[in-house]
Enzyme design. Structure first.
Site, PDB file in Angstrom:
ATOM      1  N   VAL A 103      -1.331  -7.119   2.546  1.00 49.78           N
ATOM      2  CA  VAL A 103      -1.556  -6.828   1.135  1.00 49.78           C
ATOM      3  C   VAL A 103      -3.056  -6.663   0.930  1.00 49.78           C
ATOM      4  CG1 VAL A 103      -1.368  -7.705  -1.234  1.00 49.78           C
ATOM      5  CG2 VAL A 103       0.490  -8.115   0.391  1.00 49.78           C
ATOM      6  N   CYS A 104      -3.435  -5.741   0.079  1.00 53.96           N
ATOM      7  CA  CYS A 104      -4.830  -5.534  -0.299  1.00 53.96           C
ATOM      8  C   CYS A 104      -5.690  -5.261   0.943  1.00 53.96           C
ATOM      9  CB  CYS A 104      -5.326  -6.740  -1.089  1.00 53.96           C
ATOM     10  SG  CYS A 104      -6.830  -6.477  -2.037  1.00 53.96           S
ATOM     11  N   GLY A 105      -6.797  -5.959   1.118  1.00 52.47           N
ATOM     12  CA  GLY A 105      -7.682  -5.725   2.253  1.00 52.47           C
ATOM     13  C   GLY A 105      -7.139  -6.220   3.570  1.00 52.47           C
TER      14      GLY A 105
END
Length: 221
Positions: A103-105
């Site tokens: 998720v995300c970075g």
């Protein structure tokens, strides 16, 4: 619900954004058949990028085989992105896991571990250029599914990611029931949740704001 059982490994690390992992954890962990492990090098308390303290329950050394491995991003992720123990753990578990996710970075970690070669992945909009430089096609969707690589965009996309993965693991009806039980019915007060909607002026201001939040490298003055 089927009788399927899965071991889910959530990677915790100092400087992580809690919601990147708490979102998927809230969606997935209550489901029958999911055994969740919260993993880091040690069992020492971890401070997230918003100051919350969380406790891992599993170390790299005693972690069992994982069916699903997931890692999020964070304001402080640059300090651990190239950590050799972490990347080695991701390679080991990611090489045999049924689903390799982020998720995300978190997709930056997967890319640096060599787990996204030939795959398309999602990331927070501010990280798309970095992911591209790592040789990965960066998607701009809330969730990108490319075979067994399932990746979510920035922070709040972790809930969408969790529901998408629930649908893959247990079917659409269970995912819909889960969404209803969570009362996940987003109605944001402002329609500025992506750079495409926010416009270039607000994006520039957001980038400057984010740069002020990122910790200075160790030893910097």
């Amino acid at each position: 619900m089927t009788d399927s059982k899965y071991t889910l490994g959530l990677i915790f690390y100092p400087g992580m954004t809690a919601l990147d992992i708490i979102g998927p954890q809230q969606v997935l962990s209550p489901l029958p058949g999911i055994e969740t492990y919260r993993i880091w090098k040690t069992l020492d308390p971890i401070t997230t990028d918003d100051g919350m303290v969380v406790l891992p329950d599993t170390t790299f050394d005693n972690c069992p085989h994982l069916d699903i491995i997931c890692i999020g991003g964070g304001i402080g992720q640059a300090a651990v992105e190239d950590d050799p123990e972490l990347l080695a753990f991701l390679r080991k578990q990611g090489g045999t896991a049924k689903y390799v996710t982020s998720v995300c970075g978190g997709s930056v970690f997967l890319a640096k571990a060599g787990l996204l070669e030939g795959y398309r992945a999602a990331i927070h909009w501010a990280g798309r250029e970095q992911l591209t430089k790592l040789g990965v096609e960066a998607g701009n969707g809330r969730v990108v599914v490319d075979r067994n690589r399932i990746t979510g965009g920035g922070v709040t996309a972790g809930i969408d990611f969790g529901l998408t993965l629930t649908s893959i693991l247990f079917g659409e009806e269970i995912a819909k029931i889960t969404q209803l039980l969570l009362e996940y019915n987003p109605a944001p007060p402002f329609d500025t949740g992506s750079p495409e909607k926010a416009g270039p002026e607000l994006v520039e201001k957001a980038m400057l704001f984010m740069q002020q939040m990122i910790p200075a490298p160790v030893g910097a003055k």
